[in-house]
Design a protein around this motif. Structure first.
Motif, PDB file in Angstrom:
ATOM      1  N   VAL A  17       0.866  -1.175   0.000  1.00 22.07           N
ATOM      2  CA  VAL A  17       0.000   0.000   0.000  1.00 22.07           C
ATOM      3  C   VAL A  17       0.902   1.224   0.000  1.00 22.07           C
ATOM      4  CG1 VAL A  17      -1.735   1.311   1.269  1.00 22.07           C
ATOM      5  CG2 VAL A  17      -1.855  -1.190   1.203  1.00 22.07           C
ATOM      6  N   VAL A  18       0.604   2.137  -0.935  1.00 20.31           N
ATOM      7  CA  VAL A  18       1.365   3.381  -1.051  1.00 20.31           C
ATOM      8  C   VAL A  18       0.374   4.534  -1.121  1.00 20.31           C
ATOM      9  CG1 VAL A  18       2.990   4.701  -2.470  1.00 20.31           C
ATOM     10  CG2 VAL A  18       3.299   2.237  -2.208  1.00 20.31           C
ATOM     11  N   ASP A  19       0.657   5.583  -0.371  1.00 17.40           N
ATOM     12  CA  ASP A  19      -0.144   6.804  -0.430  1.00 17.40           C
ATOM     13  C   ASP A  19       0.545   7.804  -1.346  1.00 17.40           C
ATOM     14  OD1 ASP A  19      -2.115   5.952   1.299  1.00 17.40           O
ATOM     15  OD2 ASP A  19      -1.235   6.905   3.070  1.00 17.40           O
ATOM     16  N   GLY A  20      -0.246   8.467  -2.168  1.00 18.54           N
ATOM     17  CA  GLY A  20       0.278   9.494  -3.052  1.00 18.54           C
ATOM     18  C   GLY A  20      -0.200  10.851  -2.604  1.00 18.54           C
ATOM     19  N   GLY A  21       0.698  11.843  -2.695  1.00 15.00           N
ATOM     20  CA  GLY A  21       0.348  13.204  -2.320  1.00 15.00           C
ATOM     21  C   GLY A  21       0.487  14.123  -3.512  1.00 15.00           C
ATOM     22  N   ALA A  22       0.739  15.385  -3.238  1.00 14.36           N
ATOM     23  CA  ALA A  22       0.883  16.379  -4.299  1.00 14.36           C
ATOM     24  C   ALA A  22       2.082  16.049  -5.187  1.00 14.36           C
ATOM     25  CB  ALA A  22       1.050  17.763  -3.681  1.00 14.36           C
ATOM     26  N   GLY A  23       1.902  16.267  -6.480  1.00 13.77           N
ATOM     27  CA  GLY A  23       2.984  15.997  -7.415  1.00 13.77           C
ATOM     28  C   GLY A  23       3.330  14.522  -7.438  1.00 13.77           C
ATOM     29  N   ARG A  24       4.599  14.229  -7.261  1.00 14.15           N
ATOM     30  CA  ARG A  24       5.060  12.837  -7.294  1.00 14.15           C
ATOM     31  C   ARG A  24       5.405  12.327  -5.895  1.00 14.15           C
ATOM     32  NH1 ARG A  24       6.689  11.109 -12.604  1.00 14.15           N
ATOM     33  NH2 ARG A  24       8.437   9.922 -11.803  1.00 14.15           N
ATOM     34  N   THR A  25       4.846  12.944  -4.880  1.00 16.21           N
ATOM     35  CA  THR A  25       5.107  12.530  -3.500  1.00 16.21           C
ATOM     36  C   THR A  25       4.428  11.192  -3.228  1.00 16.21           C
ATOM     37  OG1 THR A  25       5.126  14.839  -2.825  1.00 16.21           O
ATOM     38  CG2 THR A  25       4.916  13.200  -1.082  1.00 16.21           C
ATOM     39  N   VAL A  26       5.196  10.244  -2.744  1.00 12.53           N
ATOM     40  CA  VAL A  26       4.665   8.918  -2.410  1.00 12.53           C
ATOM     41  C   VAL A  26       5.222   8.477  -1.058  1.00 12.53           C
ATOM     42  CG1 VAL A  26       4.198   8.108  -4.754  1.00 12.53           C
ATOM     43  CG2 VAL A  26       6.474   7.830  -3.823  1.00 12.53           C
ATOM     44  N   ARG A  27       4.412   7.696  -0.341  1.00 13.44           N
ATOM     45  CA  ARG A  27       4.827   7.203   0.973  1.00 13.44           C
ATOM     46  C   ARG A  27       4.366   5.767   1.126  1.00 13.44           C
ATOM     47  NH1 ARG A  27       2.523   6.495   5.942  1.00 13.44           N
ATOM     48  NH2 ARG A  27       0.518   7.288   5.239  1.00 13.44           N
ATOM     49  N   ALA A  28       5.295   4.895   1.496  1.00 15.74           N
ATOM     50  CA  ALA A  28       4.957   3.491   1.731  1.00 15.74           C
ATOM     51  C   ALA A  28       4.176   3.375   3.040  1.00 15.74           C
ATOM     52  CB  ALA A  28       6.220   2.650   1.808  1.00 15.74           C
ATOM     53  N   VAL A  29       3.081   2.614   2.978  1.00 17.36           N
ATOM     54  CA  VAL A  29       2.265   2.375   4.162  1.00 17.36           C
ATOM     55  C   VAL A  29       2.539   0.974   4.695  1.00 17.36           C
ATOM     56  CG1 VAL A  29      -0.103   2.171   5.038  1.00 17.36           C
ATOM     57  CG2 VAL A  29       0.474   3.959   3.361  1.00 17.36           C
ATOM     58  N   ALA A  30       2.552  -0.011   3.798  1.00 14.53           N
ATOM     59  CA  ALA A  30       2.773  -1.401   4.209  1.00 14.53           C
ATOM     60  C   ALA A  30       3.214  -2.208   2.991  1.00 14.53           C
ATOM     61  CB  ALA A  30       1.493  -1.994   4.786  1.00 14.53           C
ATOM     62  N   VAL A  31       3.961  -3.249   3.247  1.00 12.83           N
ATOM     63  CA  VAL A  31       4.394  -4.149   2.179  1.00 12.83           C
ATOM     64  C   VAL A  31       4.628  -5.538   2.767  1.00 12.83           C
ATOM     65  CG1 VAL A  31       6.856  -3.550   2.415  1.00 12.83           C
ATOM     66  CG2 VAL A  31       6.001  -4.479   0.232  1.00 12.83           C
ATOM     67  N   ASP A  32       4.280  -6.566   1.983  1.00 13.03           N
ATOM     68  CA  ASP A  32       4.470  -7.937   2.446  1.00 13.03           C
ATOM     69  C   ASP A  32       4.334  -8.881   1.252  1.00 13.03           C
ATOM     70  OD1 ASP A  32       4.959 -10.022   4.170  1.00 13.03           O
ATOM     71  OD2 ASP A  32       3.145  -9.747   5.366  1.00 13.03           O
ATOM     72  N   VAL A  33       4.376 -10.141   1.530  1.00 15.55           N
ATOM     73  CA  VAL A  33       4.188 -11.180   0.523  1.00 15.55           C
ATOM     74  C   VAL A  33       3.202 -12.196   1.092  1.00 15.55           C
ATOM     75  CG1 VAL A  33       5.295 -13.038  -0.769  1.00 15.55           C
ATOM     76  CG2 VAL A  33       6.487 -10.878  -0.461  1.00 15.55           C
TER      77      VAL A  33
END
Length: 194
Positions: A17-33
């Protein structure tokens, strides 16, 4: 916008899960397999994938699901399992009314690395840098899921603008055809009345 990125697979399904903000701003929320045992029946494995995806959808509440489009692979059995896992994910999203977008591997690679031919190591390095992670996501399926979410966040605005432009062009074409038809009809009426 919050995106659930999925690198489909039957043995290992990367999910992020990644959150996107203004422009190309991105932030990882969670990652798994999500893993399924190869010894289990296919139906049981698909159920485990579905259950895992449902948990992620419940917990993270994404606005859209981005899935890697299954591309031709040399191993037909692997391709079938990958396609089936992608279908289960798409079905889970559709049941919740979430839009599902499919991105080709080359689209994802180009969006994240600048090259549609990047290898998995390059994708992992770039995802780590883009998201400002302290450690690289492992295995590669996890990095690929993050890359899919990033790709969607960066390409969605362009796709939306293209869809709007196509809709405007179609409306202009309809209006133009209607004017031409009205002019032709008026010409016929004048010709008949003379």
């Amino acid at each position: 916008m919050r995106v659930l990125g999925v690198d489909p697979g039957l043995t290992r399904l990367g999910i992020a899960v990644v959150d996107g903000g203004a422009g190309r701003t991105v932030r990882a929320v969670a990652v798994d397999v999500i893993r399924t045992p190869v010894d289990d029946d296919l139906a049981v494995r698909l159920l485990k994938v579905a259950d895992g995806v449902e948990e992620w959808l419940d917990e993270h509440r994404p606005e859209v699901v981005a899935i890697e489009r299954v591309f031709s692979q040399h191993n037909v059995r692997t391709a079938m399992g990958t396609a089936q896992a992608a279908g289960v994910v798409a079905l889970s999203a559709a049941r919740r009314g979430l839009p599902v977008m499919f991105h080709t591997p080359s689209e994802v690679k180009a969006a994240v690395t600048g090259s549609g031919r990047a290898d998995k190591a390059q994708i992992t390095v770039m995802v780590t840098k883009i998201l400002g992670l302290t450690t690289a996501p492992k295995p590669a399926d996890a990095a690929d899921a993050l890359a899919l979410a990033i790709c969607h966040l960066w390409r969605a605005p362009m796709r939306d603008r293209m869809a709007q432009a196509e809709a405007r062009a179609a409306e202009i074409a309809r209006t133009h055809r209607a004017r031409l038809a009205a002019a032709a009809k008026a010409t016929r009426i004048r010709t008949v009345t003379k």
